[in-house]
Design an enzyme around this catalytic site. Structure first.
Site, PDB file in Angstrom:
ATOM      1  N   TYR A  70      13.225  27.151   2.929  1.00 32.24           N
ATOM      2  CA  TYR A  70      12.997  28.579   3.214  1.00 32.24           C
ATOM      3  C   TYR A  70      11.579  28.837   3.704  1.00 32.24           C
ATOM      4  O   TYR A  70      11.359  29.649   4.598  1.00 32.24           O
ATOM      5  CB  TYR A  70      13.335  29.431   1.967  1.00 32.24           C
ATOM      6  CG  TYR A  70      14.820  29.623   1.843  1.00 32.24           C
ATOM      7  CD1 TYR A  70      15.605  28.801   1.034  1.00 32.24           C
ATOM      8  CD2 TYR A  70      15.470  30.591   2.611  1.00 32.24           C
ATOM      9  CE1 TYR A  70      16.978  28.948   0.967  1.00 32.24           C
ATOM     10  CE2 TYR A  70      16.853  30.740   2.551  1.00 32.24           C
ATOM     11  CZ  TYR A  70      17.592  29.916   1.739  1.00 32.24           C
ATOM     12  OH  TYR A  70      18.960  30.052   1.695  1.00 32.24           O
ATOM     13  N   GLN A 103      22.703  40.926   9.152  1.00 25.31           N
ATOM     14  CA  GLN A 103      22.949  39.803   8.250  1.00 25.31           C
ATOM     15  C   GLN A 103      21.726  38.883   8.247  1.00 25.31           C
ATOM     16  O   GLN A 103      21.651  37.947   7.465  1.00 25.31           O
ATOM     17  CB  GLN A 103      24.163  38.990   8.720  1.00 25.31           C
ATOM     18  CG  GLN A 103      25.452  39.767   8.823  1.00 25.31           C
ATOM     19  CD  GLN A 103      26.528  38.928   9.481  1.00 25.31           C
ATOM     20  OE1 GLN A 103      27.236  38.153   8.824  1.00 25.31           O
ATOM     21  NE2 GLN A 103      26.641  39.037  10.789  1.00 25.31           N
ATOM     22  N   ASN A 104      20.793  39.156   9.155  1.00 26.83           N
ATOM     23  CA  ASN A 104      19.662  38.250   9.340  1.00 26.83           C
ATOM     24  C   ASN A 104      18.611  38.444   8.264  1.00 26.83           C
ATOM     25  O   ASN A 104      18.432  39.543   7.733  1.00 26.83           O
ATOM     26  CB  ASN A 104      19.045  38.453  10.729  1.00 26.83           C
ATOM     27  CG  ASN A 104      20.030  38.079  11.834  1.00 26.83           C
ATOM     28  OD1 ASN A 104      20.986  37.347  11.555  1.00 26.83           O
ATOM     29  ND2 ASN A 104      19.846  38.595  13.014  1.00 26.83           N
ATOM     30  N   HIS A 121      21.941  40.371   3.682  1.00 27.31           N
ATOM     31  CA  HIS A 121      21.736  39.066   3.044  1.00 27.31           C
ATOM     32  C   HIS A 121      20.292  38.855   2.618  1.00 27.31           C
ATOM     33  O   HIS A 121      19.833  37.723   2.493  1.00 27.31           O
ATOM     34  CB  HIS A 121      22.196  37.949   4.006  1.00 27.31           C
ATOM     35  CG  HIS A 121      23.662  38.037   4.314  1.00 27.31           C
ATOM     36  ND1 HIS A 121      24.216  37.543   5.466  1.00 27.31           N
ATOM     37  CD2 HIS A 121      24.679  38.597   3.610  1.00 27.31           C
ATOM     38  CE1 HIS A 121      25.531  37.778   5.451  1.00 27.31           C
ATOM     39  NE2 HIS A 121      25.830  38.418   4.345  1.00 27.31           N
ATOM     40  N   CYS A 129      10.671  36.791  -8.410  1.00 25.80           N
ATOM     41  CA  CYS A 129      10.794  35.901  -9.568  1.00 25.80           C
ATOM     42  C   CYS A 129      12.275  35.613  -9.832  1.00 25.80           C
ATOM     43  O   CYS A 129      13.111  36.519  -9.825  1.00 25.80           O
ATOM     44  CB  CYS A 129      10.191  36.565 -10.802  1.00 25.80           C
ATOM     45  SG  CYS A 129      10.446  35.574 -12.279  1.00 25.80           S
ATOM     46  N   CYS A 132      12.579  37.303 -13.852  1.00 28.79           N
ATOM     47  CA  CYS A 132      12.425  38.754 -14.135  1.00 28.79           C
ATOM     48  C   CYS A 132      12.538  39.605 -12.872  1.00 28.79           C
ATOM     49  O   CYS A 132      12.515  40.825 -12.948  1.00 28.79           O
ATOM     50  CB  CYS A 132      11.080  38.991 -14.834  1.00 28.79           C
ATOM     51  SG  CYS A 132       9.635  38.777 -13.772  1.00 28.79           S
ATOM     52  N   CYS A 155       5.918  32.936 -11.180  1.00 25.62           N
ATOM     53  CA  CYS A 155       5.821  34.399 -11.296  1.00 25.62           C
ATOM     54  C   CYS A 155       4.536  34.775 -12.046  1.00 25.62           C
ATOM     55  O   CYS A 155       4.207  34.195 -13.089  1.00 25.62           O
ATOM     56  CB  CYS A 155       7.050  34.902 -12.060  1.00 25.62           C
ATOM     57  SG  CYS A 155       6.957  36.615 -12.583  1.00 25.62           S
ATOM     58  N   GLY A 195      25.848  38.761  18.111  1.00 23.09           N
ATOM     59  CA  GLY A 195      25.381  37.456  17.636  1.00 23.09           C
ATOM     60  C   GLY A 195      25.864  37.083  16.264  1.00 23.09           C
ATOM     61  O   GLY A 195      25.108  36.530  15.467  1.00 23.09           O
ATOM     62  N   THR A 196      27.141  37.385  15.988  1.00 24.08           N
ATOM     63  CA  THR A 196      27.660  36.866  14.728  1.00 24.08           C
ATOM     64  C   THR A 196      29.025  36.245  14.942  1.00 24.08           C
ATOM     65  O   THR A 196      29.834  36.731  15.717  1.00 24.08           O
ATOM     66  CB  THR A 196      27.745  37.952  13.630  1.00 24.08           C
ATOM     67  OG1 THR A 196      28.142  37.330  12.412  1.00 24.08           O
ATOM     68  CG2 THR A 196      28.743  39.043  13.987  1.00 24.08           C
TER      69      THR A 196
END
Ligand code: BV8
Ligand code: ZN
Length: 248
Positions: A70, A103-104, A121, A129, A132, A155, A195-196
């Site tokens: 990510y 959705q991006n 999404h 965190c 929490c 966190c 674009g999906t």
């Protein structure tokens, strides 16, 4: 490749629309250089299946691998720019009631000037965190090489690991975003689906609901998709070429 000219009936429907929903998927950002979801598994991650890596199970099994993926994607989005399609959507909203439902998980609609009604999404830019839920401020590594492992920060409140701010497979969509999206779809007289591939639910239900409520649904995609048979018009064109032509 100049886009094949749109069907005149499609252009009339767009020009006459009063309440528009633009529903975007990963293809919206492709011409900015953001790989679509499946392409985001090139390189180090190509041996993984997206539905495998984008899950709570993957996070439990190997947090440092998931966090690295990510952070690599977040750094990549930071380095690219919105494309002419994002800008056309932002311009369109200046003259017409328009809701962006995406959705991006990138922030390119926002950086082009749109106010996004719903990030179904989640977002790469909302780490929080894992225990929490406290939002975490995490600096983006500007030129993060695609390293396979990266320890997530902890966190500030409870010292649990910070997780990506996205919705994984098997996780519920954020209730507020889902409710705003459903209302916007209920109200619209035109939905532009850009674009999906329409394979991820419940998001992919939205164009079907728009058709059922009598709206005109226009699909912009260089390829046919699972939604093509259900929409009013399907235009074989790319986001950055088609949207400026529609909105002009
Ligand atoms: C849910 C964030 C209730 C993460 C994403 C078994 C167990 C649990 C759930 C399920 C299950 N079986 C099915 C489900 C439901 C599941 C689902 O739909 N699975 C699919 C794979 C069948 N859905 C969920 O789990 C959702 N939650 O159902 O909650 C629940 C709760 C518990 C238990 C059960 C149910 C949550 C789904 C959210 C997943 N997270 N993103 C991340 O980004 O890492 S989805 C992710 O994939 C993207 O956000 C995107 O929306 C989606 C699809 O990715 P892509 O294929 O890349 O993009 P896209 O589909 O948009 O395709 C690209 C398109 O662009 C192509 O058509 C291409 O032709 C086109 N294109 C290319 N270039 C251009 C272009 N178009 C225009 N211009 C161009 N230049
Ligand atoms: Zn915490």
């Amino acid at each position: 490749m100049s886009p094949i000219e749109p069907d005149p009936a499609l252009v009339d429907a767009v020009r006459g629309a009063r309440r528009v929903v633009v529903f975007s998927g990963a293809g919206m950002s492709a011409e900015s250089g953001v790989p679509t979801f499946r392409d985001a598994l090139s390189g180090l991650w190509e041996r993984f299946d997206p539905a495998e890596l984008a899950t709570p199970q993957a996070w439990e099994r190997d947090r440092e691998l998931v966090w690295a993926w990510y952070e690599w994607r977040r750094a990549l989005v930071r380095r690219v720019q919105p494309n002419a399609g994002h800008r056309a959507v932002a311009d369109w909203a200046l003259s017409t009631e328009l809701a962006v439902v995406t959705q991006n998980v990138d922030d390119l609609h926002e950086r082009a000037g749109s106010t996004v009604a719903a990030h179904l999404h989640g977002s790469l830019f909302a780490p929080r965190c894992s225990a929490c839920g406290t939002p975490a401020h995490v600096d983006v590594h500007p030129d993060l090489a695609p390293v396979e492992r990266l320890a997530p920060p902890l966190c500030a409140e409870c010292r649990a690991p910070v997780r990506p701010g996205v919705v994984w497979f098997g996780e519920d969509l954020p209730p507020a975003a889902w409710s705003v999206a459903q209302d916007a779809v209920e109200r619209c007289d035109l939905m532009v689906v850009v674009g999906t591939s329409g394979v991820v639910y419940p998001a992919a239900e939205l164009p079907l609901r728009a058709v059922a409520s009598g709206a005109t649904v226009v699909e912009i995609n260089p390829e046919p998709t699972d939604l093509t048979s259900a929409v009013t018009h399907s235009w074989r064109a790319t986001a950055a070429r088609a949207l400026p032509a529609l909105v002009a």
